[in-house]
Design a protein around this motif. Structure first.
Motif, PDB file in Angstrom:
ATOM      1  N   GLY A  72      11.636  -7.404   1.672  1.00  0.00           N
ATOM      2  CA  GLY A  72      12.124  -8.181   0.549  1.00  0.00           C
ATOM      3  C   GLY A  72      12.676  -7.264  -0.520  1.00  0.00           C
ATOM      4  N   VAL A  73      13.010  -7.831  -1.664  1.00  0.00           N
ATOM      5  CA  VAL A  73      13.615  -7.074  -2.755  1.00  0.00           C
ATOM      6  C   VAL A  73      12.667  -5.998  -3.262  1.00  0.00           C
ATOM      7  CG1 VAL A  73      14.522  -7.247  -5.102  1.00  0.00           C
ATOM      8  CG2 VAL A  73      15.072  -9.018  -3.422  1.00  0.00           C
ATOM      9  N   ARG A  74      11.370  -6.309  -3.352  1.00  0.00           N
ATOM     10  CA  ARG A  74      10.367  -5.342  -3.815  1.00  0.00           C
ATOM     11  C   ARG A  74       9.387  -5.052  -2.680  1.00  0.00           C
ATOM     12  NH1 ARG A  74      13.247  -4.943  -8.615  1.00  0.00           N
ATOM     13  NH2 ARG A  74      13.227  -6.930  -9.725  1.00  0.00           N
ATOM     14  N   GLN A  75       8.727  -3.922  -2.767  1.00  0.00           N
ATOM     15  CA  GLN A  75       7.613  -3.667  -1.863  1.00  0.00           C
ATOM     16  C   GLN A  75       6.465  -4.620  -2.201  1.00  0.00           C
ATOM     17  OE1 GLN A  75       6.332   0.202  -0.455  1.00  0.00           O
ATOM     18  NE2 GLN A  75       7.859   1.190  -1.780  1.00  0.00           N
ATOM     19  N   ALA A  76       5.789  -5.092  -1.176  1.00  0.00           N
ATOM     20  CA  ALA A  76       4.581  -5.884  -1.392  1.00  0.00           C
ATOM     21  C   ALA A  76       3.481  -4.972  -1.924  1.00  0.00           C
ATOM     22  CB  ALA A  76       4.141  -6.541  -0.092  1.00  0.00           C
ATOM     23  N   GLY A  77       2.465  -5.575  -2.540  1.00  0.00           N
ATOM     24  CA  GLY A  77       1.347  -4.800  -3.055  1.00  0.00           C
ATOM     25  C   GLY A  77       1.513  -4.387  -4.506  1.00  0.00           C
ATOM     26  N   ILE A  78       2.524  -4.932  -5.178  1.00  0.00           N
ATOM     27  CA  ILE A  78       2.716  -4.646  -6.599  1.00  0.00           C
ATOM     28  C   ILE A  78       2.432  -5.916  -7.399  1.00  0.00           C
ATOM     29  CG2 ILE A  78       4.309  -3.800  -8.376  1.00  0.00           C
ATOM     30  CD1 ILE A  78       5.783  -2.251  -6.176  1.00  0.00           C
ATOM     31  N   VAL A  79       3.314  -6.907  -7.272  1.00  0.00           N
ATOM     32  CA  VAL A  79       3.052  -8.189  -7.933  1.00  0.00           C
ATOM     33  C   VAL A  79       2.369  -9.182  -7.005  1.00  0.00           C
ATOM     34  CG1 VAL A  79       4.921  -7.905  -9.589  1.00  0.00           C
ATOM     35  CG2 VAL A  79       5.367  -9.078  -7.425  1.00  0.00           C
ATOM     36  N   THR A  80       2.172  -8.814  -5.748  1.00  0.00           N
ATOM     37  CA  THR A  80       1.380  -9.657  -4.850  1.00  0.00           C
ATOM     38  C   THR A  80       0.030  -9.959  -5.505  1.00  0.00           C
ATOM     39  OG1 THR A  80       2.376  -8.491  -2.971  1.00  0.00           O
ATOM     40  CG2 THR A  80       0.416  -9.819  -2.529  1.00  0.00           C
ATOM     41  N   PRO A  81      -0.441 -11.221  -5.486  1.00  0.00           N
ATOM     42  CA  PRO A  81      -1.777 -11.488  -6.032  1.00  0.00           C
ATOM     43  C   PRO A  81      -2.798 -10.503  -5.481  1.00  0.00           C
ATOM     44  CG  PRO A  81      -0.688 -13.542  -5.497  1.00  0.00           C
ATOM     45  CD  PRO A  81       0.212 -12.451  -4.988  1.00  0.00           C
ATOM     46  N   ALA A  82      -3.471  -9.809  -6.377  1.00  0.00           N
ATOM     47  CA  ALA A  82      -4.333  -8.686  -5.980  1.00  0.00           C
ATOM     48  C   ALA A  82      -5.403  -9.139  -4.995  1.00  0.00           C
ATOM     49  CB  ALA A  82      -4.977  -8.064  -7.210  1.00  0.00           C
ATOM     50  N   GLN A  83      -5.506  -8.411  -3.878  1.00  0.00           N
ATOM     51  CA  GLN A  83      -6.516  -8.695  -2.870  1.00  0.00           C
ATOM     52  C   GLN A  83      -7.858  -8.119  -3.309  1.00  0.00           C
ATOM     53  OE1 GLN A  83      -3.465  -7.292  -2.556  1.00  0.00           O
ATOM     54  NE2 GLN A  83      -2.644  -7.523  -0.481  1.00  0.00           N
ATOM     55  N   ASP A  84      -8.879  -8.353  -2.493  1.00  0.00           N
ATOM     56  CA  ASP A  84     -10.229  -7.961  -2.886  1.00  0.00           C
ATOM     57  C   ASP A  84     -10.548  -6.502  -2.580  1.00  0.00           C
ATOM     58  OD1 ASP A  84     -12.904  -8.807  -3.866  1.00  0.00           O
ATOM     59  OD2 ASP A  84     -13.519  -8.205  -1.863  1.00  0.00           O
ATOM     60  N   ARG A  85      -9.869  -5.894  -1.607  1.00  0.00           N
ATOM     61  CA  ARG A  85     -10.210  -4.528  -1.188  1.00  0.00           C
ATOM     62  C   ARG A  85      -8.970  -3.643  -1.178  1.00  0.00           C
ATOM     63  NH1 ARG A  85     -15.726  -4.084   0.436  1.00  0.00           N
ATOM     64  NH2 ARG A  85     -16.576  -6.178   0.164  1.00  0.00           N
ATOM     65  N   MET A  86      -9.218  -2.337  -1.302  1.00  0.00           N
ATOM     66  CA  MET A  86      -8.130  -1.381  -1.328  1.00  0.00           C
ATOM     67  C   MET A  86      -8.554  -0.077  -0.658  1.00  0.00           C
ATOM     68  SD  MET A  86      -7.212   1.585  -3.157  1.00  0.00           S
ATOM     69  CE  MET A  86      -8.126   1.460  -4.662  1.00  0.00           C
ATOM     70  N   HIS A  87      -7.621   0.541   0.056  1.00  0.00           N
ATOM     71  CA  HIS A  87      -7.791   1.906   0.562  1.00  0.00           C
ATOM     72  C   HIS A  87      -6.521   2.655   0.192  1.00  0.00           C
ATOM     73  CE1 HIS A  87      -8.902   4.753   4.161  1.00  0.00           C
ATOM     74  NE2 HIS A  87      -8.936   5.349   2.981  1.00  0.00           N
ATOM     75  N   PHE A  88      -6.677   3.634  -0.675  1.00  0.00           N
ATOM     76  CA  PHE A  88      -5.549   4.413  -1.181  1.00  0.00           C
ATOM     77  C   PHE A  88      -5.655   5.820  -0.627  1.00  0.00           C
ATOM     78  CE2 PHE A  88      -3.148   6.965  -4.148  1.00  0.00           C
ATOM     79  CZ  PHE A  88      -2.132   6.147  -4.597  1.00  0.00           C
ATOM     80  N   VAL A  89      -4.521   6.379  -0.207  1.00  0.00           N
ATOM     81  CA  VAL A  89      -4.536   7.748   0.308  1.00  0.00           C
ATOM     82  C   VAL A  89      -3.327   8.505  -0.219  1.00  0.00           C
ATOM     83  CG1 VAL A  89      -3.324   7.119   2.452  1.00  0.00           C
ATOM     84  CG2 VAL A  89      -4.726   9.178   2.392  1.00  0.00           C
ATOM     85  N   ALA A  90      -3.555   9.739  -0.662  1.00  0.00           N
ATOM     86  CA  ALA A  90      -2.490  10.671  -1.025  1.00  0.00           C
ATOM     87  C   ALA A  90      -2.414  11.732   0.065  1.00  0.00           C
ATOM     88  CB  ALA A  90      -2.772  11.310  -2.381  1.00  0.00           C
ATOM     89  N   LEU A  91      -1.205  12.056   0.482  1.00  0.00           N
ATOM     90  CA  LEU A  91      -0.997  12.989   1.580  1.00  0.00           C
ATOM     91  C   LEU A  91      -0.062  14.117   1.150  1.00  0.00           C
ATOM     92  CD1 LEU A  91      -0.441   9.791   2.924  1.00  0.00           C
ATOM     93  CD2 LEU A  91      -1.319  11.136   4.830  1.00  0.00           C
ATOM     94  N   ASP A  92      -0.177  15.230   1.821  1.00  0.00           N
ATOM     95  CA  ASP A  92       0.735  16.355   1.635  1.00  0.00           C
ATOM     96  C   ASP A  92       1.549  16.564   2.900  1.00  0.00           C
ATOM     97  OD1 ASP A  92       0.026  16.958  -0.961  1.00  0.00           O
ATOM     98  OD2 ASP A  92      -1.506  18.417  -0.381  1.00  0.00           O
ATOM     99  N   LEU A  93       2.769  17.031   2.725  1.00  0.00           N
ATOM    100  CA  LEU A  93       3.604  17.394   3.861  1.00  0.00           C
ATOM    101  C   LEU A  93       3.112  18.701   4.468  1.00  0.00           C
ATOM    102  CD1 LEU A  93       7.172  16.685   2.421  1.00  0.00           C
ATOM    103  CD2 LEU A  93       5.964  15.308   4.123  1.00  0.00           C
ATOM    104  N   THR A  94       3.043  18.738   5.788  1.00  0.00           N
ATOM    105  CA  THR A  94       2.762  19.993   6.483  1.00  0.00           C
ATOM    106  C   THR A  94       4.005  20.487   7.211  1.00  0.00           C
ATOM    107  OG1 THR A  94       1.960  18.769   8.425  1.00  0.00           O
ATOM    108  CG2 THR A  94       0.328  19.446   6.778  1.00  0.00           C
ATOM    109  N   ALA A  95       5.076  19.713   7.152  1.00  0.00           N
ATOM    110  CA  ALA A  95       6.369  20.099   7.707  1.00  0.00           C
ATOM    111  C   ALA A  95       7.438  19.750   6.679  1.00  0.00           C
ATOM    112  CB  ALA A  95       6.647  19.361   9.018  1.00  0.00           C
TER     113      ALA A  95
END
Length: 411
Positions: free
Chosen positions: A48-71
Protein backbone atom coordinates in the motif's frame (compact mmCIF):
# COMPACT_ATOMS: atom_id res chain seq x y z
CA UNK A 1 1.90 -25.07 -4.44
CA UNK A 2 4.07 -28.15 -4.36
CA UNK A 3 4.92 -30.23 -1.32
CA UNK A 4 3.09 -30.23 2.00
CA UNK A 5 0.93 -27.28 2.98
CA UNK A 6 0.72 -26.42 6.67
CA UNK A 7 -2.41 -25.40 8.50
CA UNK A 8 -0.90 -21.92 8.79
CA UNK A 9 -0.48 -21.89 5.02
CA UNK A 10 -4.08 -22.95 4.52
CA UNK A 11 -5.28 -20.21 6.86
CA UNK A 12 -3.29 -17.67 4.92
CA UNK A 13 -4.55 -18.94 1.58
CA UNK A 14 -8.11 -18.68 2.79
CA UNK A 15 -7.53 -15.08 3.79
CA UNK A 16 -5.44 -13.96 0.85
CA UNK A 17 -7.38 -15.87 -1.80
CA UNK A 18 -4.31 -17.22 -3.60
CA UNK A 19 -0.81 -18.50 -2.98
CA UNK A 20 2.02 -15.99 -3.24
CA UNK A 21 4.68 -16.88 -5.76
CA UNK A 22 7.12 -14.20 -4.60
CA UNK A 23 7.51 -10.60 -3.52
CA UNK A 24 5.15 -9.28 -6.17
CA UNK A 25 2.37 -11.85 -6.21
CA UNK A 26 0.05 -10.43 -3.56
CA UNK A 27 -3.22 -8.82 -4.42
CA UNK A 28 -3.92 -5.32 -3.18
CA UNK A 29 -0.72 -3.47 -4.13
CA UNK A 30 -0.97 0.14 -5.16
CA UNK A 31 -3.99 0.73 -2.94
CA UNK A 32 -4.34 4.43 -2.19
CA UNK A 33 -5.05 4.03 1.49
CA UNK A 34 -3.22 3.32 4.72
CA UNK A 35 -2.89 -0.35 5.86
CA UNK A 36 -4.92 0.43 8.99
CA UNK A 37 -7.42 -2.32 9.72
CA UNK A 38 -7.16 -6.08 9.53
CA UNK A 39 -9.62 -8.27 7.68
CA UNK A 40 -11.77 -10.75 9.59
CA UNK A 41 -9.04 -13.35 9.07
CA UNK A 42 -6.54 -11.20 10.93
CA UNK A 43 -4.56 -10.24 7.82
CA UNK A 44 -3.25 -6.68 7.55
CA UNK A 45 -2.49 -5.64 3.96
CA UNK A 46 1.25 -5.80 3.34
CA UNK A 47 1.34 -3.52 0.28
CA UNK A 48 0.00 0.00 0.00
CA UNK A 49 0.95 3.67 0.11
CA UNK A 50 2.53 3.31 3.58
CA UNK A 51 4.25 0.44 5.32
CA UNK A 52 1.99 -1.37 7.75
CA UNK A 53 2.89 -1.21 11.43
CA UNK A 54 2.87 2.58 11.71
CA UNK A 55 -0.74 3.78 11.81
CA UNK A 56 -2.06 0.22 11.94
CA UNK A 57 -4.04 -0.15 15.20
CA UNK A 58 -1.30 -1.16 17.63
CA UNK A 59 -1.18 -4.91 18.27
CA UNK A 60 -0.54 -6.45 21.67
CA UNK A 61 2.99 -7.83 21.09
CA UNK A 62 6.17 -6.68 19.42
CA UNK A 63 9.57 -8.10 18.47
CA UNK A 64 12.03 -5.46 17.31
CA UNK A 65 15.47 -6.23 15.92
CA UNK A 66 18.36 -4.02 14.78
CA UNK A 67 20.86 -5.64 12.43
CA UNK A 68 24.27 -4.80 11.00
CA UNK A 69 25.51 -5.54 7.51
CA UNK A 70 28.23 -8.16 7.28
CA UNK A 71 28.50 -7.71 3.50
CA UNK A 72 28.69 -4.42 1.64
CA UNK A 73 28.05 -5.71 -1.88
CA UNK A 74 24.93 -3.92 -3.07
CA UNK A 75 23.87 -6.88 -5.18
CA UNK A 76 23.91 -9.19 -2.16
CA UNK A 77 21.97 -6.67 -0.08
CA UNK A 78 19.47 -6.13 -2.88
CA UNK A 79 18.93 -9.88 -3.18
CA UNK A 80 18.39 -10.21 0.56
CA UNK A 81 15.83 -7.40 0.63
CA UNK A 82 13.93 -9.09 -2.21
CA UNK A 83 13.90 -12.37 -0.27
CA UNK A 84 12.93 -10.60 2.95
CA UNK A 85 10.04 -8.88 1.20
CA UNK A 86 8.76 -12.15 -0.27
CA UNK A 87 8.95 -13.92 3.10
CA UNK A 88 7.42 -10.98 4.97
CA UNK A 89 4.51 -10.81 2.56
CA UNK A 90 3.83 -14.50 3.01
CA UNK A 91 4.03 -14.40 6.80
CA UNK A 92 1.75 -11.36 7.14
CA UNK A 93 -0.79 -13.30 5.06
CA UNK A 94 -0.64 -16.15 7.57
CA UNK A 95 1.52 -18.42 5.43
CA UNK A 96 4.88 -20.10 5.83
CA UNK A 97 8.03 -18.46 4.50
CA UNK A 98 8.41 -20.76 1.48
CA UNK A 99 6.18 -21.83 -1.39
CA UNK A 100 6.40 -25.52 -0.49
CA UNK A 101 5.28 -25.11 3.12
CA UNK A 102 6.99 -25.37 6.46
CA UNK A 103 8.05 -29.01 6.14
CA UNK A 104 10.02 -30.42 3.21
CA UNK A 105 8.95 -33.62 1.47
CA UNK A 106 12.43 -35.02 2.05
CA UNK A 107 12.94 -35.63 5.77
CA UNK A 108 16.70 -35.27 5.28
CA UNK A 109 16.33 -31.72 3.94
CA UNK A 110 16.59 -28.66 6.18
CA UNK A 111 13.13 -27.06 6.56
CA UNK A 112 12.84 -23.68 4.85
CA UNK A 113 10.62 -22.46 7.70
CA UNK A 114 11.49 -22.87 11.39
CA UNK A 115 7.98 -24.18 12.08
CA UNK A 116 6.94 -22.63 15.38
CA UNK A 117 4.03 -20.81 13.70
CA UNK A 118 2.53 -23.94 12.11
CA UNK A 119 -1.19 -23.91 12.89
CA UNK A 120 -1.23 -20.24 13.93
CA UNK A 121 -3.25 -17.57 12.16
CA UNK A 122 -1.86 -14.27 10.87
CA UNK A 123 -2.78 -12.51 14.16
CA UNK A 124 -2.62 -9.06 12.51
CA UNK A 125 1.11 -9.47 11.94
CA UNK A 126 2.81 -6.41 10.47
CA UNK A 127 6.46 -6.13 9.46
CA UNK A 128 8.04 -2.71 9.14
CA UNK A 129 11.48 -2.11 7.61
CA UNK A 130 13.95 0.74 8.11
CA UNK A 131 17.55 1.74 7.44
CA UNK A 132 19.98 3.50 9.73
CA UNK A 133 22.56 6.19 8.90
CA UNK A 134 25.36 3.60 8.80
CA UNK A 135 23.53 1.51 6.17
CA UNK A 136 24.01 4.22 3.57
CA UNK A 137 27.58 4.85 4.62
CA UNK A 138 28.59 1.19 4.34
CA UNK A 139 27.03 0.80 0.89
CA UNK A 140 28.61 3.97 -0.52
CA UNK A 141 25.28 5.81 -0.59
CA UNK A 142 26.18 8.66 1.77
CA UNK A 143 25.07 11.18 -0.85
CA UNK A 144 21.52 9.82 -0.53
CA UNK A 145 21.38 10.29 3.24
CA UNK A 146 18.86 12.98 4.29
CA UNK A 147 20.05 15.30 7.04
CA UNK A 148 17.47 14.08 9.62
CA UNK A 149 18.85 10.53 9.32
CA UNK A 150 21.62 11.05 11.85
CA UNK A 151 22.45 9.57 15.23
CA UNK A 152 20.55 11.26 18.03
CA UNK A 153 22.52 13.70 20.19
CA UNK A 154 23.47 12.84 23.74
CA UNK A 155 20.73 13.71 26.22
CA UNK A 156 21.23 14.61 29.84
CA UNK A 157 21.14 11.48 31.99
CA UNK A 158 21.60 9.00 29.13
CA UNK A 159 23.37 5.77 30.06
CA UNK A 160 23.42 4.17 26.64
CA UNK A 161 24.72 0.64 26.23
CA UNK A 162 26.50 0.31 22.86
CA UNK A 163 25.15 -3.25 22.63
CA UNK A 164 21.61 -1.80 22.59
CA UNK A 165 22.25 1.22 20.39
CA UNK A 166 22.32 1.93 16.65
CA UNK A 167 22.08 -0.49 13.76
CA UNK A 168 22.29 -0.55 9.97
CA UNK A 169 18.78 -1.97 9.53
CA UNK A 170 15.70 -2.56 11.63
CA UNK A 171 12.71 -4.88 11.46
CA UNK A 172 9.64 -4.29 13.61
CA UNK A 173 7.23 -7.20 13.95
CA UNK A 174 3.92 -6.55 15.70
CA UNK A 175 1.15 -9.11 16.20
CA UNK A 176 -1.53 -10.19 18.63
CA UNK A 177 0.27 -13.51 19.15
CA UNK A 178 3.85 -13.26 20.48
CA UNK A 179 4.89 -16.49 18.78
CA UNK A 180 3.82 -15.13 15.40
CA UNK A 181 5.96 -12.01 15.89
CA UNK A 182 8.98 -13.99 17.10
CA UNK A 183 8.61 -16.46 14.23
CA UNK A 184 8.65 -13.62 11.71
CA UNK A 185 11.82 -12.03 13.06
CA UNK A 186 13.53 -15.39 13.55
CA UNK A 187 12.97 -16.41 9.94
CA UNK A 188 14.03 -13.07 8.47
CA UNK A 189 17.18 -13.07 10.59
CA UNK A 190 17.87 -16.63 9.46
CA UNK A 191 17.46 -15.61 5.81
CA UNK A 192 19.99 -12.85 6.35
CA UNK A 193 22.91 -15.10 7.33
CA UNK A 194 25.98 -14.05 5.36
CA UNK A 195 24.66 -10.54 4.73
CA UNK A 196 23.36 -9.36 8.11
CA UNK A 197 23.73 -10.21 11.78
CA UNK A 198 21.71 -9.20 14.83
CA UNK A 199 23.06 -6.19 16.70
CA UNK A 200 20.34 -6.10 19.38
CA UNK A 201 16.69 -6.97 19.80
CA UNK A 202 13.79 -6.28 22.12
CA UNK A 203 10.55 -8.08 22.94
CA UNK A 204 7.56 -6.05 24.06
CA UNK A 205 4.08 -6.73 25.39
CA UNK A 206 1.06 -4.66 26.28
CA UNK A 207 1.12 -1.73 23.86
CA UNK A 208 1.60 1.59 25.65
CA UNK A 209 -0.04 3.78 23.02
CA UNK A 210 -3.18 3.80 20.93
CA UNK A 211 -2.81 4.56 17.24
CA UNK A 212 -6.53 4.51 16.45
CA UNK A 213 -9.58 6.19 17.97
CA UNK A 214 -11.10 2.72 18.21
CA UNK A 215 -8.58 1.66 20.86
CA UNK A 216 -8.69 2.37 24.58
CA UNK A 217 -5.61 4.01 26.08
CA UNK A 218 -3.24 1.41 27.50
CA UNK A 219 -1.16 1.61 30.69
CA UNK A 220 2.57 1.55 31.24
CA UNK A 221 4.38 -0.29 34.04
CA UNK A 222 4.02 2.71 36.36
CA UNK A 223 0.29 1.99 36.19
CA UNK A 224 -0.67 5.18 34.31
CA UNK A 225 -2.48 5.53 31.02
CA UNK A 226 0.12 6.30 28.40
CA UNK A 227 -0.18 8.29 25.19
CA UNK A 228 -3.64 9.79 25.72
CA UNK A 229 -2.90 12.60 23.27
CA UNK A 230 -1.14 10.38 20.73
CA UNK A 231 -1.67 11.05 17.04
CA UNK A 232 -4.25 8.72 15.53
CA UNK A 233 -4.72 7.00 12.17
CA UNK A 234 -7.99 8.92 11.76
CA UNK A 235 -6.15 12.29 11.74
CA UNK A 236 -4.60 12.37 8.23
CA UNK A 237 -3.87 16.09 8.23
CA UNK A 238 -1.90 15.83 11.47
CA UNK A 239 -0.09 12.74 10.20
CA UNK A 240 0.92 14.63 7.07
CA UNK A 241 2.21 17.44 9.25
CA UNK A 242 4.06 15.44 11.90
CA UNK A 243 4.70 11.87 10.67
CA UNK A 244 5.04 11.49 6.90
CA UNK A 245 8.12 12.80 5.08
CA UNK A 246 7.17 15.35 2.43
CA UNK A 247 8.89 16.98 -0.52
CA UNK A 248 11.75 18.02 1.75
CA UNK A 249 12.94 14.42 1.80
CA UNK A 250 14.77 12.46 -0.90
CA UNK A 251 12.58 10.69 -3.43
CA UNK A 252 13.22 7.24 -1.92
CA UNK A 253 11.82 8.39 1.45
CA UNK A 254 8.92 10.67 0.51
CA UNK A 255 5.73 9.34 2.02
CA UNK A 256 7.71 7.37 4.58
CA UNK A 257 8.77 8.37 8.07
CA UNK A 258 11.54 8.14 10.65
CA UNK A 259 11.52 5.65 13.51
CA UNK A 260 13.04 6.58 16.86
CA UNK A 261 13.63 3.73 19.33
CA UNK A 262 14.62 4.23 22.96
CA UNK A 263 14.96 1.47 25.56
CA UNK A 264 13.89 3.09 28.82
CA UNK A 265 14.39 1.12 32.00
CA UNK A 266 11.85 2.13 34.64
CA UNK A 267 13.01 1.84 38.23
CA UNK A 268 9.93 0.02 39.41
CA UNK A 269 10.81 -0.58 43.06
CA UNK A 270 11.33 3.04 44.19
CA UNK A 271 8.32 4.14 42.15
CA UNK A 272 6.15 1.58 43.91
CA UNK A 273 7.19 3.07 47.27
CA UNK A 274 6.08 6.61 46.36
CA UNK A 275 2.62 7.78 47.42
CA UNK A 276 -0.24 8.33 45.00
CA UNK A 277 -0.18 12.13 45.20
CA UNK A 278 3.52 12.21 44.33
CA UNK A 279 3.02 9.82 41.42
CA UNK A 280 0.14 11.87 40.04
CA UNK A 281 2.03 15.17 40.33
CA UNK A 282 5.05 13.65 38.57
CA UNK A 283 2.89 12.48 35.67
CA UNK A 284 0.40 15.35 35.68
CA UNK A 285 -2.59 13.02 35.47
CA UNK A 286 -4.77 11.01 37.82
CA UNK A 287 -3.84 7.34 38.02
CA UNK A 288 -7.39 6.06 37.82
CA UNK A 289 -9.20 7.65 34.87
CA UNK A 290 -6.10 9.33 33.45
CA UNK A 291 -7.51 12.86 33.57
CA UNK A 292 -5.11 15.83 33.62
CA UNK A 293 -4.89 17.22 37.16
CA UNK A 294 -6.74 20.28 35.86
CA UNK A 295 -9.70 18.21 34.60
CA UNK A 296 -12.07 15.34 35.31
CA UNK A 297 -11.95 13.09 32.25
CA UNK A 298 -9.07 11.46 30.36
CA UNK A 299 -9.48 13.48 27.20
CA UNK A 300 -10.03 16.86 28.86
CA UNK A 301 -7.53 19.40 27.57
CA UNK A 302 -4.85 20.07 30.14
CA UNK A 303 -5.01 23.62 31.52
CA UNK A 304 -1.37 24.45 32.15
CA UNK A 305 -2.29 27.94 33.40
CA UNK A 306 -4.52 26.61 36.20
CA UNK A 307 -3.27 27.34 39.73
CA UNK A 308 -4.34 26.69 43.30
CA UNK A 309 -2.99 27.71 46.70
CA UNK A 310 0.08 25.47 46.19
CA UNK A 311 0.94 26.83 42.74
CA UNK A 312 0.38 25.32 39.28
CA UNK A 313 -2.23 22.54 39.36
CA UNK A 314 -0.08 20.68 36.84
CA UNK A 315 3.46 21.14 38.23
CA UNK A 316 6.10 22.83 36.09
CA UNK A 317 8.14 19.62 36.06
CA UNK A 318 5.19 17.29 35.33
CA UNK A 319 5.78 14.84 32.50
CA UNK A 320 2.72 15.76 30.45
CA UNK A 321 3.53 19.48 30.58
CA UNK A 322 7.10 19.04 29.34
CA UNK A 323 6.07 16.54 26.66
CA UNK A 324 3.17 18.62 25.38
CA UNK A 325 3.02 20.30 21.99
CA UNK A 326 2.47 23.61 23.80
CA UNK A 327 5.86 23.30 25.49
CA UNK A 328 7.67 22.22 22.32
CA UNK A 329 6.68 24.72 19.64
CA UNK A 330 3.89 22.46 18.40
CA UNK A 331 6.07 19.36 17.87
CA UNK A 332 4.16 16.06 17.96
CA UNK A 333 5.07 12.42 17.36
CA UNK A 334 3.22 9.15 16.75
CA UNK A 335 4.07 6.86 19.64
CA UNK A 336 4.02 3.07 19.23
CA UNK A 337 5.87 1.72 22.26
CA UNK A 338 5.55 -1.42 24.37
CA UNK A 339 6.20 -2.55 27.92
CA UNK A 340 9.03 -4.99 28.56
CA UNK A 341 10.23 -7.14 31.46
CA UNK A 342 13.61 -8.76 30.82
CA UNK A 343 14.11 -10.62 34.09
CA UNK A 344 15.95 -8.97 36.97
CA UNK A 345 19.39 -7.59 37.69
CA UNK A 346 21.90 -8.89 40.22
CA UNK A 347 20.28 -6.81 42.96
CA UNK A 348 16.88 -8.43 42.54
CA UNK A 349 15.33 -5.44 40.78
CA UNK A 350 13.23 -5.91 37.68
CA UNK A 351 14.88 -5.03 34.39
CA UNK A 352 11.63 -3.61 33.12
CA UNK A 353 10.31 -0.53 31.44
CA UNK A 354 9.17 1.02 28.20
CA UNK A 355 10.51 0.22 24.76
CA UNK A 356 9.68 3.60 23.28
CA UNK A 357 9.04 3.64 19.54
CA UNK A 358 7.91 6.78 17.74
CA UNK A 359 7.37 7.74 14.12
CA UNK A 360 8.08 11.34 13.18
CA UNK A 361 8.55 13.45 10.06
CA UNK A 362 11.90 14.79 11.26
CA UNK A 363 13.48 13.36 14.42
CA UNK A 364 15.85 16.29 14.79
CA UNK A 365 12.98 18.82 14.84
CA UNK A 366 10.27 16.61 16.30
CA UNK A 367 11.66 14.14 18.80
CA UNK A 368 14.93 15.82 19.85
CA UNK A 369 13.42 19.03 21.33
CA UNK A 370 10.87 17.03 23.31
CA UNK A 371 13.47 14.65 24.71
CA UNK A 372 15.84 17.50 25.59
CA UNK A 373 13.09 19.17 27.57
CA UNK A 374 12.21 15.95 29.38
CA UNK A 375 15.83 15.03 30.09
CA UNK A 376 16.50 18.44 31.60
CA UNK A 377 13.46 18.98 33.80
CA UNK A 378 11.06 16.02 33.92
CA UNK A 379 10.37 14.93 37.51
CA UNK A 380 9.93 11.40 36.20
CA UNK A 381 13.60 11.26 35.14
CA UNK A 382 14.52 10.22 38.68
CA UNK A 383 12.82 6.89 37.94
CA UNK A 384 14.03 6.39 34.35
CA UNK A 385 17.23 5.19 32.69
CA UNK A 386 17.65 5.49 28.92
CA UNK A 387 20.05 2.68 28.01
CA UNK A 388 19.33 2.03 24.33
CA UNK A 389 18.76 4.31 21.35
CA UNK A 390 18.51 4.26 17.55
CA UNK A 391 17.01 6.12 14.62
CA UNK A 392 16.00 4.68 11.24
CA UNK A 393 14.47 5.96 8.02
CA UNK A 394 11.32 4.02 7.11
CA UNK A 395 10.60 4.14 3.35
CA UNK A 396 7.01 4.39 2.07
CA UNK A 397 4.93 1.36 1.21
CA UNK A 398 5.43 -0.95 -1.75
CA UNK A 399 3.81 0.42 -4.89
CA UNK A 400 3.64 -2.53 -7.27
CA UNK A 401 4.04 -6.28 -7.70
CA UNK A 402 7.80 -6.09 -8.27
CA UNK A 403 8.58 -3.52 -5.58
CA UNK A 404 10.56 -4.62 -2.55
CA UNK A 405 11.95 -3.07 0.62
CA UNK A 406 14.65 -0.51 -0.19
CA UNK A 407 14.26 -0.81 -3.98
CA UNK A 408 14.18 2.95 -4.63
CA UNK A 409 17.18 3.53 -2.39
CA UNK A 410 19.30 0.82 -4.00
CA UNK A 411 18.24 1.52 -7.59
Amino acid sequence: MTGPVSRRGLLGLAGAGAALAGAGAAAGYGVAREPVAAADDGVVAFRGVRQAGIVTPAQDRMHFVALDLTATDRGAVRDLLRRWTAAAERMTAGQDTADDGALPGNVYAVPADTGEAIGLAASRLTLTFGVGPSFLQKLGLADRRPAPLADLPAFQGDRLDPARTGGDLCLQACADDPQVAVHAVRNLVRAGFGVTEVRWSQLGFGRTSSTSTGQATARNLFGFKDGTNNLKAEEPDLLDQHVWVGDEGPEWLRGGSYLVARRIRMHIEPWDRSNLDEQQRIVGRTKGVGAPLSGSNEFDLADYAATDAAGPVIPDDAHIRLASAQANAGARILRRGYNFVDGSDGDGHLDAGLFFVAFVRDPQRGFVPIQRSLAKSDAMSEYLEHNGSAVFAVPPGLSGPDDYWGAALLA
